[in-house]
Design a protein around this motif. Structure first.
Motif, PDB file in Angstrom:
ATOM      1  N   THR A  25      46.829  44.318  43.712  1.00 58.95           N
ATOM      2  CA  THR A  25      46.631  45.268  43.170  1.00 58.95           C
ATOM      3  C   THR A  25      45.698  45.277  41.928  1.00 58.95           C
ATOM      4  OG1 THR A  25      49.019  45.638  43.296  1.00 58.95           O
ATOM      5  CG2 THR A  25      48.217  46.886  41.613  1.00 58.95           C
ATOM      6  N   MET A  26      45.526  43.925  41.424  1.00 58.65           N
ATOM      7  CA  MET A  26      44.572  43.976  40.353  1.00 58.65           C
ATOM      8  C   MET A  26      43.111  43.705  40.684  1.00 58.65           C
ATOM      9  SD  MET A  26      47.129  43.973  38.250  1.00 58.65           S
ATOM     10  CE  MET A  26      46.071  43.810  36.828  1.00 58.65           C
ATOM     11  N   ALA A  27      43.162  43.470  42.028  1.00 62.89           N
ATOM     12  CA  ALA A  27      41.468  43.645  42.226  1.00 62.89           C
ATOM     13  C   ALA A  27      40.919  45.161  42.270  1.00 62.89           C
ATOM     14  CB  ALA A  27      41.407  43.577  43.874  1.00 62.89           C
ATOM     15  N   VAL A  28      41.749  46.156  42.168  1.00 56.07           N
ATOM     16  CA  VAL A  28      41.547  47.345  41.609  1.00 56.07           C
ATOM     17  C   VAL A  28      41.428  47.475  40.367  1.00 56.07           C
ATOM     18  CG1 VAL A  28      42.262  49.806  41.753  1.00 56.07           C
ATOM     19  CG2 VAL A  28      42.420  48.786  43.793  1.00 56.07           C
ATOM     20  N   GLU A  35      33.723  49.496  36.702  1.00 52.09           N
ATOM     21  CA  GLU A  35      32.964  50.879  36.792  1.00 52.09           C
ATOM     22  C   GLU A  35      33.252  51.895  35.643  1.00 52.09           C
ATOM     23  OE1 GLU A  35      33.852  51.125  41.635  1.00 52.09           O
ATOM     24  OE2 GLU A  35      35.123  52.168  40.338  1.00 52.09           O
ATOM     25  N   ARG A  36      34.615  51.684  34.997  1.00 46.28           N
ATOM     26  CA  ARG A  36      34.611  52.665  33.939  1.00 46.28           C
ATOM     27  C   ARG A  36      34.319  52.203  32.643  1.00 46.28           C
ATOM     28  NH1 ARG A  36      38.061  57.208  34.335  1.00 46.28           N
ATOM     29  NH2 ARG A  36      39.169  57.732  32.392  1.00 46.28           N
ATOM     30  N   TYR A  37      34.342  51.008  32.470  1.00 44.99           N
ATOM     31  CA  TYR A  37      34.194  50.311  30.994  1.00 44.99           C
ATOM     32  C   TYR A  37      33.099  49.452  30.991  1.00 44.99           C
ATOM     33  CZ  TYR A  37      38.607  52.886  29.492  1.00 44.99           C
ATOM     34  OH  TYR A  37      39.539  53.906  29.346  1.00 44.99           O
ATOM     35  N   GLY A  38      32.368  49.043  32.218  1.00 49.16           N
ATOM     36  CA  GLY A  38      31.316  48.116  32.111  1.00 49.16           C
ATOM     37  C   GLY A  38      31.689  47.107  31.733  1.00 49.16           C
ATOM     38  N   LEU A  39      33.139  46.330  31.948  1.00 52.15           N
ATOM     39  CA  LEU A  39      33.633  45.107  31.596  1.00 52.15           C
ATOM     40  C   LEU A  39      33.266  44.137  32.744  1.00 52.15           C
ATOM     41  CD1 LEU A  39      37.008  46.239  30.145  1.00 52.15           C
ATOM     42  CD2 LEU A  39      35.060  45.272  28.857  1.00 52.15           C
ATOM     43  N   THR A  40      32.011  43.911  33.124  1.00 56.50           N
ATOM     44  CA  THR A  40      31.360  43.180  34.488  1.00 56.50           C
ATOM     45  C   THR A  40      31.975  41.600  34.362  1.00 56.50           C
ATOM     46  OG1 THR A  40      29.342  43.175  33.570  1.00 56.50           O
ATOM     47  CG2 THR A  40      29.904  45.064  35.116  1.00 56.50           C
ATOM     48  N   HIS A  41      32.245  41.004  33.099  1.00 52.79           N
ATOM     49  CA  HIS A  41      32.676  39.900  33.135  1.00 52.79           C
ATOM     50  C   HIS A  41      34.125  39.640  33.257  1.00 52.79           C
ATOM     51  CE1 HIS A  41      34.479  41.738  29.463  1.00 52.79           C
ATOM     52  NE2 HIS A  41      35.317  40.781  29.481  1.00 52.79           N
ATOM     53  N   LEU A  42      34.989  40.612  33.591  1.00 54.89           N
ATOM     54  CA  LEU A  42      36.374  40.528  33.840  1.00 54.89           C
ATOM     55  C   LEU A  42      36.527  40.095  35.291  1.00 54.89           C
ATOM     56  CD1 LEU A  42      39.181  40.884  32.462  1.00 54.89           C
ATOM     57  CD2 LEU A  42      39.218  43.177  33.506  1.00 54.89           C
ATOM     58  N   SER A  43      37.458  39.173  35.384  1.00 52.95           N
ATOM     59  CA  SER A  43      37.890  38.859  36.825  1.00 52.95           C
ATOM     60  C   SER A  43      39.429  38.613  36.643  1.00 52.95           C
ATOM     61  CB  SER A  43      37.013  37.578  37.331  1.00 52.95           C
ATOM     62  OG  SER A  43      37.725  36.484  36.608  1.00 52.95           O
ATOM     63  N   PRO A 173      46.706  33.689  39.098  1.00 59.45           N
ATOM     64  CA  PRO A 173      46.301  33.237  37.915  1.00 59.45           C
ATOM     65  C   PRO A 173      47.468  33.383  36.838  1.00 59.45           C
ATOM     66  CG  PRO A 173      44.692  34.293  39.069  1.00 59.45           C
ATOM     67  CD  PRO A 173      45.860  34.623  39.714  1.00 59.45           C
ATOM     68  N   TRP A 174      48.244  34.449  36.658  1.00 56.96           N
ATOM     69  CA  TRP A 174      48.891  34.861  35.665  1.00 56.96           C
ATOM     70  C   TRP A 174      50.437  34.047  35.434  1.00 56.96           C
ATOM     71  CZ3 TRP A 174      46.974  38.451  38.847  1.00 56.96           C
ATOM     72  CH2 TRP A 174      47.484  38.779  39.816  1.00 56.96           C
ATOM     73  N   ASN A 175      50.756  33.254  36.616  1.00 56.67           N
ATOM     74  CA  ASN A 175      51.769  32.361  36.545  1.00 56.67           C
ATOM     75  C   ASN A 175      51.753  31.022  36.643  1.00 56.67           C
ATOM     76  OD1 ASN A 175      51.688  31.849  39.564  1.00 56.67           O
ATOM     77  ND2 ASN A 175      52.772  33.786  39.934  1.00 56.67           N
ATOM     78  N   ARG A 176      50.348  30.427  36.800  1.00 55.67           N
ATOM     79  CA  ARG A 176      50.020  29.172  36.832  1.00 55.67           C
ATOM     80  C   ARG A 176      50.184  28.277  35.263  1.00 55.67           C
ATOM     81  NH1 ARG A 176      44.586  30.510  40.221  1.00 55.67           N
ATOM     82  NH2 ARG A 176      45.572  31.184  41.969  1.00 55.67           N
ATOM     83  N   ASN A 177      50.162  29.057  34.229  1.00 54.83           N
ATOM     84  CA  ASN A 177      50.103  28.287  33.095  1.00 54.83           C
ATOM     85  C   ASN A 177      51.595  27.975  32.608  1.00 54.83           C
ATOM     86  OD1 ASN A 177      47.284  27.908  32.841  1.00 54.83           O
ATOM     87  ND2 ASN A 177      46.968  29.879  31.790  1.00 54.83           N
ATOM     88  N   GLU A 178      52.646  28.488  33.396  1.00 58.32           N
ATOM     89  CA  GLU A 178      53.952  28.251  32.716  1.00 58.32           C
ATOM     90  C   GLU A 178      54.461  27.241  33.852  1.00 58.32           C
ATOM     91  OE1 GLU A 178      56.227  31.575  31.392  1.00 58.32           O
ATOM     92  OE2 GLU A 178      54.608  32.768  31.844  1.00 58.32           O
TER      93      GLU A 178
END
Length: 204
Positions: A25-28, A35-43, A173-178
């Motif tokens: 889901t987070m790929a979308v 596309e919408r906000y130009g946040l091309t650095h975000l992954s 990625p969101w569960n690796r730091n706990e």
């Protein structure tokens, strides 16, 4: 420390979360941010915690908009599956019904998505229940007498573990730091398949 691999799992006692486990889901979300906000650095690698408001450094209204769009009917159908998930689930459907518990409010869009990515699975073999919130999954799973659940949210895994349901934490990625708190961490669907469908099982 990650717990050791489990004994073979009875697939009839297993259920799955969808977003972040079956659906990428987070790929979308990331594509829409570009596309919408130009946040091309975000992954997705920037998503270091489950609560996106705490880790992305973006305005709340931007995150709200991206979440709303990502989960709407149109964009739900554009979500790619997690690697190898459809193939493993189609095999699993040969030996057990597929049961999914999602924290989404409405089951219909993600159910249609599952039908589209699992075209060879009879629809009556797929059950989707929308809990409306992660915190309510426990009651649903207990009512279904599920013993094993695959989820990407560590707080859900903790709650299930305390109640006697064995959680499998799907690596993101969101569960690796706990701390994994003794949970069994699932690296990918091929690993999960080796536990649920050991080699040599007869699917006929």
């Amino acid at each position: 420390m990650t717990a050791p691999s489990p004994a073979p799992i009875d697939p009839c006692l297993l259920a799955f979360d969808i977003d972040g486990v079956v659906a990428d889901t987070m790929a979308v979300f990331v594509r829409l941010a570009h596309e919408r906000y130009g946040l091309t650095h975000l992954s997705q690698q920037d998503m270091l915690c489950y609560n996106l408001y705490e880790c992305l450094g973006l305005e709340k209204q931007i995150i709200d908009d991206l979440i709303r769009l990502t989960l709407d009917d149109r964009h739900t159908m554009q979500i790619p599956p997690v690697a190898d998930a459809p193939e493993v689930l189609m095999e699993l459907a040969g030996v057990a019904p597929l049961r999914f518990i999602t924290a989404r409010l409405h089951p219909e869009p993600i159910t249609q998505w599952l039908f589209s990515v699992l075209p060879r699975v009879p629809r009556e073999r797929i059950t989707v229940i929308a809990s409306g919130a992660p915190e309510t999954k426990l009651d649903i799973l207990s009512g279904l007498e599920i013993r094993y659940f695959v989820d990407d949210r560590i707080e859900t895994c903790r709650r299930l573990k305390e109640a006697g349901i064995e959680p499998f934490l799907f690596d993101q990625p969101w569960n690796r730091n706990e701390p994994a708190d003794g949970f069994i961490r699932v690296a990918n669907w091929i690993q999960l398949k080796s536990w649920v469908l050991p080699s040599g099982i007869n699917l006929e």
